[in-house]
Design a protein around this motif. Structure first.
Motif, PDB file in Angstrom:
ATOM      1  N   GLY A 191       0.813  -1.211   0.000  1.00 35.37           N
ATOM      2  CA  GLY A 191       0.000   0.000   0.000  1.00 35.37           C
ATOM      3  C   GLY A 191       0.849   1.265   0.000  1.00 35.37           C
ATOM      4  N   MET A 192       1.897   1.280   0.809  1.00 38.41           N
ATOM      5  CA  MET A 192       2.771   2.446   0.865  1.00 38.41           C
ATOM      6  C   MET A 192       3.571   2.624  -0.427  1.00 38.41           C
ATOM      7  SD  MET A 192       2.162   4.092   3.582  1.00 38.41           S
ATOM      8  CE  MET A 192       3.475   5.291   3.362  1.00 38.41           C
ATOM      9  N   SER A 193       3.881   1.523  -1.092  1.00 35.95           N
ATOM     10  CA  SER A 193       4.579   1.622  -2.383  1.00 35.95           C
ATOM     11  C   SER A 193       3.699   2.342  -3.402  1.00 35.95           C
ATOM     12  CB  SER A 193       4.950   0.222  -2.892  1.00 35.95           C
ATOM     13  OG  SER A 193       5.901  -0.394  -2.055  1.00 35.95           O
ATOM     14  N   TYR A 194       2.421   1.958  -3.448  1.00 37.27           N
ATOM     15  CA  TYR A 194       1.488   2.649  -4.346  1.00 37.27           C
ATOM     16  C   TYR A 194       1.309   4.115  -3.919  1.00 37.27           C
ATOM     17  CZ  TYR A 194       0.056  -1.819  -6.420  1.00 37.27           C
ATOM     18  OH  TYR A 194       0.032  -3.013  -7.080  1.00 37.27           O
ATOM     19  N   TYR A 195       1.190   4.326  -2.619  1.00 37.02           N
ATOM     20  CA  TYR A 195       0.992   5.679  -2.093  1.00 37.02           C
ATOM     21  C   TYR A 195       2.159   6.580  -2.501  1.00 37.02           C
ATOM     22  CZ  TYR A 195       0.508   9.433   1.367  1.00 37.02           C
ATOM     23  OH  TYR A 195       0.405  10.656   1.980  1.00 37.02           O
ATOM     24  N   ASN A 196       3.373   6.094  -2.360  1.00 38.04           N
ATOM     25  CA  ASN A 196       4.551   6.898  -2.684  1.00 38.04           C
ATOM     26  C   ASN A 196       4.745   7.085  -4.179  1.00 38.04           C
ATOM     27  OD1 ASN A 196       5.499   7.498  -0.035  1.00 38.04           O
ATOM     28  ND2 ASN A 196       6.205   5.396   0.174  1.00 38.04           N
ATOM     29  N   GLN A 197       4.074   6.241  -4.982  1.00 38.62           N
ATOM     30  CA  GLN A 197       4.079   6.436  -6.441  1.00 38.62           C
ATOM     31  C   GLN A 197       2.964   7.383  -6.882  1.00 38.62           C
ATOM     32  OE1 GLN A 197       4.875   2.822  -9.051  1.00 38.62           O
ATOM     33  NE2 GLN A 197       4.401   1.805  -7.111  1.00 38.62           N
ATOM     34  N   LYS A 198       2.158   7.843  -5.894  1.00 39.88           N
ATOM     35  CA  LYS A 198       1.005   8.706  -6.150  1.00 39.88           C
ATOM     36  C   LYS A 198      -0.122   7.974  -6.889  1.00 39.88           C
ATOM     37  CE  LYS A 198       3.725  13.039  -6.258  1.00 39.88           C
ATOM     38  NZ  LYS A 198       4.123  12.809  -4.890  1.00 39.88           N
ATOM     39  N   ASP A 199      -0.139   6.658  -6.795  1.00 39.82           N
ATOM     40  CA  ASP A 199      -1.273   5.869  -7.303  1.00 39.82           C
ATOM     41  C   ASP A 199      -2.252   5.718  -6.139  1.00 39.82           C
ATOM     42  OD1 ASP A 199      -3.061   4.111  -8.377  1.00 39.82           O
ATOM     43  OD2 ASP A 199      -1.604   2.561  -8.906  1.00 39.82           O
ATOM     44  N   TYR A 200      -2.971   6.812  -5.856  1.00 39.44           N
ATOM     45  CA  TYR A 200      -3.740   6.884  -4.617  1.00 39.44           C
ATOM     46  C   TYR A 200      -4.953   5.957  -4.597  1.00 39.44           C
ATOM     47  CZ  TYR A 200      -0.809  10.963  -3.803  1.00 39.44           C
ATOM     48  OH  TYR A 200       0.267  11.791  -3.621  1.00 39.44           O
ATOM     49  N   GLN A 201      -5.586   5.738  -5.736  1.00 32.85           N
ATOM     50  CA  GLN A 201      -6.742   4.839  -5.761  1.00 32.85           C
ATOM     51  C   GLN A 201      -6.340   3.419  -5.382  1.00 32.85           C
ATOM     52  OE1 GLN A 201     -10.012   4.752  -6.198  1.00 32.85           O
ATOM     53  NE2 GLN A 201     -10.301   6.963  -6.354  1.00 32.85           N
ATOM     54  N   THR A 202      -5.263   2.910  -6.003  1.00 37.60           N
ATOM     55  CA  THR A 202      -4.796   1.559  -5.703  1.00 37.60           C
ATOM     56  C   THR A 202      -4.269   1.481  -4.273  1.00 37.60           C
ATOM     57  OG1 THR A 202      -4.133   1.396  -8.028  1.00 37.60           O
ATOM     58  CG2 THR A 202      -3.368  -0.341  -6.559  1.00 37.60           C
ATOM     59  N   ALA A 203      -3.609   2.540  -3.830  1.00 35.36           N
ATOM     60  CA  ALA A 203      -3.103   2.573  -2.450  1.00 35.36           C
ATOM     61  C   ALA A 203      -4.252   2.475  -1.461  1.00 35.36           C
ATOM     62  CB  ALA A 203      -2.311   3.859  -2.216  1.00 35.36           C
ATOM     63  N   ALA A 204      -5.303   3.270  -1.688  1.00 37.58           N
ATOM     64  CA  ALA A 204      -6.450   3.261  -0.772  1.00 37.58           C
ATOM     65  C   ALA A 204      -7.080   1.874  -0.716  1.00 37.58           C
ATOM     66  CB  ALA A 204      -7.481   4.293  -1.216  1.00 37.58           C
ATOM     67  N   GLN A 205      -7.248   1.247  -1.881  1.00 36.53           N
ATOM     68  CA  GLN A 205      -7.852  -0.086  -1.905  1.00 36.53           C
ATOM     69  C   GLN A 205      -6.987  -1.101  -1.172  1.00 36.53           C
ATOM     70  OE1 GLN A 205     -10.996  -0.806  -3.048  1.00 36.53           O
ATOM     71  NE2 GLN A 205     -10.479  -2.666  -1.913  1.00 36.53           N
ATOM     72  N   THR A 206      -5.664  -0.976  -1.295  1.00 35.74           N
ATOM     73  CA  THR A 206      -4.747  -1.888  -0.602  1.00 35.74           C
ATOM     74  C   THR A 206      -4.813  -1.688   0.906  1.00 35.74           C
ATOM     75  OG1 THR A 206      -3.268  -1.795  -2.530  1.00 35.74           O
ATOM     76  CG2 THR A 206      -2.367  -2.718  -0.497  1.00 35.74           C
ATOM     77  N   PHE A 207      -4.854  -0.445   1.342  1.00 35.42           N
ATOM     78  CA  PHE A 207      -4.967  -0.161   2.788  1.00 35.42           C
ATOM     79  C   PHE A 207      -6.300  -0.677   3.343  1.00 35.42           C
ATOM     80  CE2 PHE A 207      -2.001   3.557   1.844  1.00 35.42           C
ATOM     81  CZ  PHE A 207      -0.897   2.921   2.390  1.00 35.42           C
ATOM     82  N   ILE A 208      -7.374  -0.505   2.568  1.00 38.06           N
ATOM     83  CA  ILE A 208      -8.686  -0.990   3.009  1.00 38.06           C
ATOM     84  C   ILE A 208      -8.676  -2.512   3.133  1.00 38.06           C
ATOM     85  CG2 ILE A 208     -11.107  -1.233   2.307  1.00 38.06           C
ATOM     86  CD1 ILE A 208     -10.834   1.639   1.094  1.00 38.06           C
TER      87      ILE A 208
END
Length: 374
Positions: A191-208
């Motif tokens: 999730g943090m890898s996606y977040y730091n790439q600014k892929d916020y939609q995928t990051a949010a889904q991973t965190f959820i």
């Protein structure tokens, strides 16, 4: 150089031997490295007895014995050489040495190599079931070692800020690592890898996915916070559809409910305020559009009911009701006042007086609330 020995090992064996001789004469490498290089040269050309002599001499050197990794590499070379010579006694001696050293140092790749060779020996000695058992253990260990290596590589990429690479490896490992002690960390790190790439939609889904899977997990507080923040960062400008803004507010409110004493509570609250301001701005823009349209009704005849001024008033008043502490309270209030005044002016005679009184009341309300307004 020894690189040229390897370069010509298969294509020009005599030339490789001459280079090897020059290396020996000029002493361009430590003795144990010369022995290993010459051993590899002979082994790769099928001269196993010559290779064995060099490998054994290298194994006995202090430089090799004082370095666990090089010592195990050399035992591996000797096992392969004894195998080619069908020398089961020499092979068994080296397998046992490698097995002991690999266990002692926790070197799983070498442990798997030793187990596999042990299984082969036992199999050919007639105990096939026991041999298979050791070989299966070796294969399982090899697979596990591969995952361990990839996981460590993913963590290393993440630490270096190479988030695309870490996400690629972690996506391969998530399913495999389920049920292990690395499952939680790997999912959160993805999730943090996606977040730091600014892929916020995928990051949010991973965190959820993380906090739904591990509601009391080690990273649940962080996952809930970053789920809300990812959605916050992905919200569109006020003129566009704000469905994702409502979703972000919901996630941040859930974070605050689950972790009321969190050190990140204030940040979450501020993000909620900012998102609400965005919703207010959308309502303000809609109300302003109604006001600018005024009495315009396209090709229809003007009607005193359901006109654009009334729509402006209703939209602005609803925004003030829903968000009473908004920074745009003065802007919305003056818009209501202006819309009421213009609507009163454009009204038919029987409604004009009543609407003017409403406008005057609105004026005094505005003046009392915003005495310094420009």
């Amino acid at each position: 150089t020894d690189d040229n020995v390897y370069r010509y090992t298969f294509s020009n064996f005599p030339l490789a031997c001459r280079i090897m001789d020059e290396l020996r004469i000029r002493k361009l490498l430590p003795t144990h490295r010369l022995d290993i290089t010459e051993g590899d040269l002979y082994f790769n050309n099928g001269h196993y007895r010559h290779a064995l002599k060099n490998y054994r001499r290298a194994l006995e050197s202090d430089s090799i014995r004082q370095n666990d990794d090089e010592y195990m590499d050399q035992l591996h070379r000797l096992i392969s050489t004894y195998d080619c010579l069908h020398n089961e006694v020499g092979k068994a001696e080296c397998v046992n040495l490698l097995l002991g050293k690999a266990k002692a140092t926790g070197n799983q790749p070498m442990h798997s190599i030793a187990l596999f060779n042990l299984g082969k020996m036992i199999y050919y000695q007639g105990n096939k079931s026991q041999g298979y058992e050791y070989m299966h253990q070796a294969v399982d260990l090899m697979l596990h070692t591969d995952y361990e290596y990839k996981y460590e590589a993913a963590k290393n990429y993440f630490a270096k800020g190479q988030y695309n690479r870490s996400a690629t490896l972690l996506n391969e490992l998530i399913t495999i690592l389920k049920g292990t002690d690395k499952a939680e960390e790997s999912l959160y790190m993805l999730g943090m890898s996606y977040y730091n790439q600014k892929d916020y939609q995928t990051a949010a889904q991973t965190f959820i996915t993380y906090f739904n899977t591990y509601p009391r997990g080690t990273f649940t507080e962080l996952a809930r916070f970053h789920a809300g923040k990812s959605l916050f960062l992905d919200t569109p400008e006020p003129r566009l559809d704000q469905s994702s803004t409502y979703k972000a507010i919901q996630e941040l409110q859930m974070f605050m409910e689950y972790f009321p004493t969190s050190s990140r509570r204030q940040d979450a609250q501020q993000m909620i305020f900012d998102l609400q301001d965005k919703l207010v701005m959308k309502d303000y823009l809609a109300a302003k559009l109604y006001y600018d349209l005024g009495s315009y009704t396209g090709n229809s005849t003007y009607s005193t009911t359901g006109n654009n001024y009334l729509s402006c008033i209703v939209t602005a008043q609803n925004a003030l009701k829903d968000y009473p502490y908004t920074k745009m309270r003065e802007d919305l209030s003056i818009l209501v006042l202006r819309a009421k005044y213009d609507m009163a002016k454009a009204s038919v005679e029987e409604k004009k007086e009543e609407r003017m009184r409403e406008t005057i009341d609105e004026y005094y309300s505005f003046k009392n609330e915003f005495p310094d307004s420009k």
